[in-house]
Design a protein around this motif. Structure first.
Motif, PDB file in Angstrom:
ATOM      1  N   LYS A 160       0.813  -1.220   0.000  1.00 55.37           N
ATOM      2  CA  LYS A 160       0.000   0.000   0.000  1.00 55.37           C
ATOM      3  C   LYS A 160       0.847   1.272   0.000  1.00 55.37           C
ATOM      4  CE  LYS A 160      -2.880  -1.100   3.389  1.00 55.37           C
ATOM      5  NZ  LYS A 160      -4.005  -1.095   4.356  1.00 55.37           N
ATOM      6  N   HIS A 161       0.409   2.221  -0.805  1.00 57.52           N
ATOM      7  CA  HIS A 161       1.030   3.547  -0.831  1.00 57.52           C
ATOM      8  C   HIS A 161      -0.034   4.607  -0.623  1.00 57.52           C
ATOM      9  CE1 HIS A 161       4.403   1.489  -2.733  1.00 57.52           C
ATOM     10  NE2 HIS A 161       5.116   2.529  -2.407  1.00 57.52           N
ATOM     11  N   HIS A 162       0.313   5.623   0.104  1.00 57.00           N
ATOM     12  CA  HIS A 162      -0.524   6.817   0.192  1.00 57.00           C
ATOM     13  C   HIS A 162       0.125   7.909  -0.641  1.00 57.00           C
ATOM     14  CE1 HIS A 162      -3.164   5.363   3.460  1.00 57.00           C
ATOM     15  NE2 HIS A 162      -2.106   4.620   3.747  1.00 57.00           N
ATOM     16  N   ARG A 163      -0.697   8.865  -1.034  1.00 60.48           N
ATOM     17  CA  ARG A 163      -0.186   9.995  -1.813  1.00 60.48           C
ATOM     18  C   ARG A 163      -0.070  11.223  -0.912  1.00 60.48           C
ATOM     19  NH1 ARG A 163       1.550   8.962  -7.210  1.00 60.48           N
ATOM     20  NH2 ARG A 163       0.749   6.869  -7.563  1.00 60.48           N
ATOM     21  N   VAL A 164       1.065  11.883  -1.019  1.00 59.79           N
ATOM     22  CA  VAL A 164       1.324  13.062  -0.191  1.00 59.79           C
ATOM     23  C   VAL A 164       1.666  14.226  -1.116  1.00 59.79           C
ATOM     24  CG1 VAL A 164       2.849  14.014   1.592  1.00 59.79           C
ATOM     25  CG2 VAL A 164       2.164  11.600   1.683  1.00 59.79           C
ATOM     26  N   HIS A 165       1.069  15.366  -0.841  1.00 56.80           N
ATOM     27  CA  HIS A 165       1.405  16.560  -1.629  1.00 56.80           C
ATOM     28  C   HIS A 165       2.819  17.024  -1.290  1.00 56.80           C
ATOM     29  CE1 HIS A 165      -2.419  17.109  -3.485  1.00 56.80           C
ATOM     30  NE2 HIS A 165      -3.060  17.186  -2.334  1.00 56.80           N
ATOM     31  N   PHE A 166       3.500  17.523  -2.300  1.00 54.05           N
ATOM     32  CA  PHE A 166       4.862  18.018  -2.096  1.00 54.05           C
ATOM     33  C   PHE A 166       4.939  18.975  -0.912  1.00 54.05           C
ATOM     34  CE2 PHE A 166       8.019  21.368  -2.721  1.00 54.05           C
ATOM     35  CZ  PHE A 166       9.176  20.628  -2.812  1.00 54.05           C
TER      36      PHE A 166
ATOM     37  N   VAL B  83      -5.634   9.497  -1.065  1.00 57.25           N
ATOM     38  CA  VAL B  83      -5.627   8.517  -2.155  1.00 57.25           C
ATOM     39  C   VAL B  83      -4.692   7.368  -1.780  1.00 57.25           C
ATOM     40  CG1 VAL B  83      -5.156   8.119  -4.597  1.00 57.25           C
ATOM     41  CG2 VAL B  83      -6.081  10.312  -3.839  1.00 57.25           C
ATOM     42  N   GLN B  84      -5.152   6.165  -1.983  1.00 55.43           N
ATOM     43  CA  GLN B  84      -4.354   4.999  -1.630  1.00 55.43           C
ATOM     44  C   GLN B  84      -4.208   4.129  -2.870  1.00 55.43           C
ATOM     45  OE1 GLN B  84      -5.385   3.520   2.370  1.00 55.43           O
ATOM     46  NE2 GLN B  84      -5.067   1.486   1.521  1.00 55.43           N
ATOM     47  N   THR B  85      -2.996   3.656  -3.167  1.00 54.94           N
ATOM     48  CA  THR B  85      -2.778   2.859  -4.388  1.00 54.94           C
ATOM     49  C   THR B  85      -2.043   1.572  -4.065  1.00 54.94           C
ATOM     50  OG1 THR B  85      -0.836   4.229  -4.759  1.00 54.94           O
ATOM     51  CG2 THR B  85      -2.788   4.739  -6.069  1.00 54.94           C
TER      52      THR B  85
END
Lengths: 356, 356
Positions: B2-8, B354-356
């Motif tokens: 699992k990966h989460h998305r993080v804003h810069f 968002v999770q990918t």
């Protein structure tokens, strides 16, 4: 295969005579001959006298300027661009190295690039030159024929674009890296062909992606880069730095000097010289290099490994041995050079009679 | 996994807060955070926020100077040595790059080396900096743990000692080579371990010379150099240039910062900056780079190859994608960072859900 032994001075004199016969100025003939013989002396046998027939063809065809006006066309405190006026590469690069050494003496560091140069022999000849001045040398060059496609491709847009770095030690031999960015240099492929030997797998593949082992079929395939995409990347940036930056040929503009003896190659090379004195006491640095060299050489070896070598150490030992015992030249190459001597009307090269 | 998305900006702010909690000066915390987040943005995920827990350990243990006096200790027109006073490497190298850019502006070329620096993240962050000034960058560094024996040896006396070269183009993305002199960088091994993945054969061998595939067993083996002895030679000369030359650690003096959080690492890096204006019209050069890039990309491909990439092009695309979609951070790393946030008393990092 049979080899004869040739004394350095006999080799040098023969090459000098050949270039005099080609009507190069005496000082230029002497300088190129000394560098070419030096290449054979250090064991760079793909870049020494083996290239003389090719240089002769190019001189005869008018593809090299016998009396070039080699000059600086761009200059700042720590850089210059040398226009080689299509002279012999050995002369152009020697000039570039001399300028870089002079500039580094005051600025601490200097970069000199060439354009309108030609093939200049093994990279280490030039990276090693600053060492006697307590300086380091880094040398980059665009090869004189494209044998390497971009990674994943099959159009040969890149050459083996070598990198050489010369670093002085105190009591130890200098560290001298001299590497093509391909698994094998094309000069080594040619030397294999001359010796009638096969190449090991991993040097070249053919256009079907299959291993190519016969060096006489080299024109049907291409070289493989070291570390896959990494070697491709290195070849590309070396080409941009040594070629494009100074206005020399790169990519599709590179002339294949194996088949085309007339078109101006516009070869580019670059030398970076760093003066050790700018960083502190050169003696201290060289002592540190000694210590690191000994740490590497004396460290624990994998089973079956007899010795750990430092970059340039085998060339250093070859140079010493060849200076004493003579330089091995294959019978086939000697025959070819005898033919060339006859054409040029010069004395054939003397061998010392020892055959191995 | 699992990966989460993080804003810069969330990532940058989190790292900044962590360094402020460690009592770095505000400007320094901001600068390091921007560079670390930039590493993740461009996909250098072995060198971005994944290193924060380690940097934190070292800061807590007193192994990094929070308030360093970073200063020039040797200087000439085209060179300098920067003493980093054991500050964060990102600060020391940024200073070195700034100085090299300034010096190159007048001398044409400049080399700046560091000593008493520390780990500074991915090489390309620094090699890319001169590009916006119409300059080229070449960057060399000594890695912060020895994972590479000399060729034929089994004592790890060398690090992965990376090379990065940044070359600007006009309309095309810049050519940015960033390579370890080993088949894989150790950061990639760590990233594999964090992701719970196996390594492909060829990355590492164990002390019996057998392939090592489990990155959690990395301490039982060592990395393999690219091109066999060539990669060993490159790692050695990069270490001499980036380390020994400026008085930084090399060989047995290199501190393993994975296990030792206190001893001063005396890390060395070197940046060479070349001003395109010294060689002619920068626009002409960049146009040539565009042409070469397009020649490579558009050239004939081997069967099964979808696309020919240029060095740095994939990072360039990742940067664009990550800027839009957020930067993927593994759930495991996010957990670790949440723990660190609690320890330091800072807000945990925000994800965009968002999770990918």
């Amino acid at each position: 295969m049979k080899h004869h032994r040739v004394h350095f001075e006999d080799l040098r004199r023969f090459i000098e005579a050949a270039f005099l016969a080609h009507e190069l100025p005496a000082a230029d003939a002497a300088r190129v001959a000394a560098l070419m013989a030096e290449a054979d002396l250090q064991g760079s046998d793909g870049h020494g006298v083996i290239r003389l027939p090719q240089y002769s063809k190019r001189l005869r065809a008018g593809g090299i300027n016998r009396r070039p006006d080699i000059r600086v066309v761009q200059e700042r405190a720590a850089m210059a661009v040398v226009d080689g006026d299509n002279g012999m590469g050995h002369l152009v690069v020697s000039r570039a190295v001399d300028i870089a050494i002079e500039k580094a003496r005051s600025a601490g560091v200097a970069w000199v690039g060439t354009r309108l140069s030609n093939h200049a022999g093994p990279a280490s000849l030039y990276a090693r030159r600053p060492l006697e001045h307590d300086m380091l040398g880094l040398y980059f060059a665009v090869g004189n024929a494209n044998h390497l496609p971009p990674w994943g491709g099959m159009e040969m847009l890149l050459s083996t674009n070598p990198i050489s770095v010369g670093i002085p030690a105190d009591e130890e031999p200098p560290v001298v890296l001299d590497m093509a960015t391909t698994v094998a240099a094309y000069g080594k492929v040619k030397a294999k062909a001359k010796r009638g030997e096969l190449m090991p797998p991993g040097w070249m593949i053919d256009r079907q992606g299959q291993p190519l082992l016969d060096p006489r079929r080299a024109s049907e395939g291409f070289l493989l880069p070291i570390g896959d995409h990494k070697g491709y990347g290195l070849a590309l940036v070396v080409g941009l730095l040594a070629g494009t930056l100074a206005g020399a040929a790169m990519g599709r503009d590179v002339i294949d000097f194996n088949t085309d003896h007339q078109t101006v190659t516009n070869t580019g090379q670059a030398i970076l010289v760093i003066d050790l004195r700018a960083f502190g006491d050169p003696a201290h640095f060289k002592h540190q290099v000694d210590r690191l060299v000994r740490d590497m050489r004396g460290s624990e070896r994998l089973p079956g490994v007899e010795r750990i070598w430092l970059p340039g150490e085998q060339s250093f030992e070859k140079r010493r041995r060849h200076a004493q015992e003579g330089i091995p030249i294959s019978a086939a190459l000697l025959d070819e050079l005898a033919g060339l001597a006859a054409e040029l009307g010069v004395e054939p090269m003397a061998t010392n009679g020892v055959q191995t």
